[in-house]
Write an enzyme that holds these catalytic residues in place. Structure first.
Site, mmCIF file in Angstrom:
data_model
loop_
_atom_site.group_PDB
_atom_site.id
_atom_site.type_symbol
_atom_site.label_atom_id
_atom_site.label_comp_id
_atom_site.label_asym_id
_atom_site.label_seq_id
_atom_site.Cartn_x
_atom_site.Cartn_y
_atom_site.Cartn_z
ATOM 1 N N HIS A 155 -4.105 8.502 -12.605
ATOM 2 C CA HIS A 155 -5.419 7.847 -12.618
ATOM 3 C C HIS A 155 -5.863 7.529 -11.190
ATOM 4 O O HIS A 155 -5.044 7.117 -10.377
ATOM 5 C CB HIS A 155 -5.295 6.556 -13.437
ATOM 6 C CG HIS A 155 -6.607 5.985 -13.856
ATOM 7 N ND1 HIS A 155 -7.444 5.318 -13.006
ATOM 8 C CD2 HIS A 155 -7.228 5.981 -15.063
ATOM 9 C CE1 HIS A 155 -8.524 4.921 -13.669
ATOM 10 N NE2 HIS A 155 -8.415 5.311 -14.915
ATOM 11 N N GLY A 213 -12.201 -9.827 3.606
ATOM 12 C CA GLY A 213 -10.870 -9.506 4.109
ATOM 13 C C GLY A 213 -10.884 -8.650 5.357
ATOM 14 O O GLY A 213 -11.932 -8.476 5.983
ATOM 15 N N GLY A 244 -3.012 -1.728 -0.424
ATOM 16 C CA GLY A 244 -4.259 -0.980 -0.546
ATOM 17 C C GLY A 244 -5.466 -1.895 -0.476
ATOM 18 O O GLY A 244 -5.444 -2.903 0.227
#
Lengths: 298, 298
Positions: free
Chosen positions: B82, B163, B172
């Site tokens: 996915h 961030g 990630g």
């Protein structure tokens, strides 16, 4: 799995607001039950109370209600347009979730016995709890009403199921039992002709050869100038909402009349709604557990 | 009125059952939220978790989940079928009851900022929370995946909303946002011809001129020898279940094909069911408050 029973007792008072409040307060103060609604009707001098909870707490609350009604209502003084025979006139227990009809029948027998023995009020069991076929129908049990019961109670056919074998002059008698959830459902027609409405109602209702669990009559909606088929669906599990609706559509067609709309009055169980949506969307293996709100209420 | 938000975060792990358990345990141990479901998919090496609660507790739990995912998942080692770009890959907030989309957008911004600043993970806002139109669609945001994001993050078009402005090699990036409740709804056809299914899917879906909030594709059900129109209804409030169903009935007619049945996969809000029953029964002023289970869940 939490069990839920609904209880919808009817009390012979409405104009005496203090008496009504005292009765409703019993439900509010009882643990394990939730008051859903109460509706005093001054014309009928009658108040319908709706509450739910687990079987044990519902049974205890129903008994407390019968006791409170005996305290605050004097049937020898009662006047009102609705047929009635006692202070807590009728008290049905209705299976709502994870409860069988048999459990509700047992519940009504337990509560009926307590009312009879502890409050000294004659009790008749009706509907699914009836002890004989001729006692099943509430209208048959209630015939003669409070005034007539001083004689009727002596008839061996009408010996009470619980309690004294003679009338309680202050509190009358109570009818206790178990029945299925009743859905009040109306369909409005694009006609003002009552003869058409009456003909359709006859084709729909059980009494005249229609659907097994449908009671129906035609009513004129004066302000809308429409005729309404007003129904009670007394077992939505066996005769679904969509069956009543579609059969009216079908019968109305013969007169060139269309359906303007329909309405569900008051509360309806989720299962009754899903049972009809199931039909229209041809749903395959849909389960109540898939409904978000159902999961939340568990 | 109790507010309810649903949160459906996706995590890049499944085969590592200890990691999955550690993540799910966070939901189980968080106050004010209820775990509805979790589904690890080994082929995709991905786990979807579903939980609900009031906005504040859902937000707190979502942050704790991001933190736990950063602890137990190492994206530099992740393989799976996915598309994915982070440990807590995507985290949507969904209004369920007494909550507006605007509140869910605000919730996703608050949680996204905490993930960015406290966990030092780049965060992108998507769907109704997107900070620019090209970031709305999850597939567009995720293009390039974890491996490609070391470069993509330097593109000014893809500067993170919160961030660090550089990739977190271990965790990630995360995609956080707000969207409507998604209903997975399939309609099965009395044909085994995929060309007919594909033609119908094209007429139904938004992409090719169909209904605004419907995604649709044709799928072959080998064991039933039928073709299925598999749909996502992404805003049942604006495009209802019955609209998708009836439009498929209508399009199938052109090929002499009938509808065999339909199915709702997974959870569905009560309002979506009532919205469709409303249509078929032509219900007048029906309210959710009339549903017994709805009253119970209040």
């Amino acid at each position: 799995v939490n069990k839920i029973v609904e209880c919808v007792p009817n009390f012979s008072c409405a104009k005496d607001t203090q008496a009504v409040e005292a009765i409703v307060q019993v439900v509010r103060e009882s643990p394990g039950v939730k008051l859903l609604d109460y509706a005093p009707d001054n014309d009928h001098n009658r108040t319908v109370v709706t509450f739910i909870g687990d079987p044990e707490h519902v049974a205890e609350t129903a008994f407390r209600l019968a006791k409170k009604a005996a305290e605050v209502i004097d049937m020898s003084q009662h006047k009102g347009g609705h047929p009635r025979m006692g202070a807590m006139d009728v008290c049905p227990f209705i299976p709502v979730r994870n409860v069988t009809m048999a459990e509700c029948v047992q519940l009504s027998r337990t509560v009926g016995q307590r009312i009879g023995e502890e409050l000294w009020i004659p009790v008749y069991l009706y509907e699914n709890a009836a002890s004989a076929p001729h006692r099943r129908n509430l209208a048959d049990v209630r015939k003669g009403e409070y005034e007539g019961y001083f004689e009727k109670i002596k008839d061996p056919q009408w010996t009470p199921d619980f309690g004294p074998k003679a009338m309680n002059a202050r509190s009358g008698c109570s009818v206790v039992g178990a029945r299925f959830f009743l859905i009040a459902y109306n369909v409005n027609l694009a006609t003002d002709r009552m003869d058409i409405g009456q003909a359709i109602a006859k084709k729909i209702r059980f009494l005249n050869g229609g659907l097994r669990f449908v009671k129906a009559m035609a009513v004129k909606l004066e302000e809308r100038n429409q005729v309404q088929i007003s129904m009670n669906l007394v077992n939505y599990d066996k005769t679904a909402i969509y069956q009543a609706f579609e059969m009216i559509v079908m019968e109305a067609r013969r007169y060139g009349v269309t359906v303007v709309g329909s309405e569900i009055v008051g509360l309806v169980p989720l299962a009754a709604l899903i049972g009809s949506l199931d039909y229209y969307l041809q749903l395959e293996h849909f389960s109540m557990d898939q409904v978000l709100e159902h999961k939340l209420s568990e």
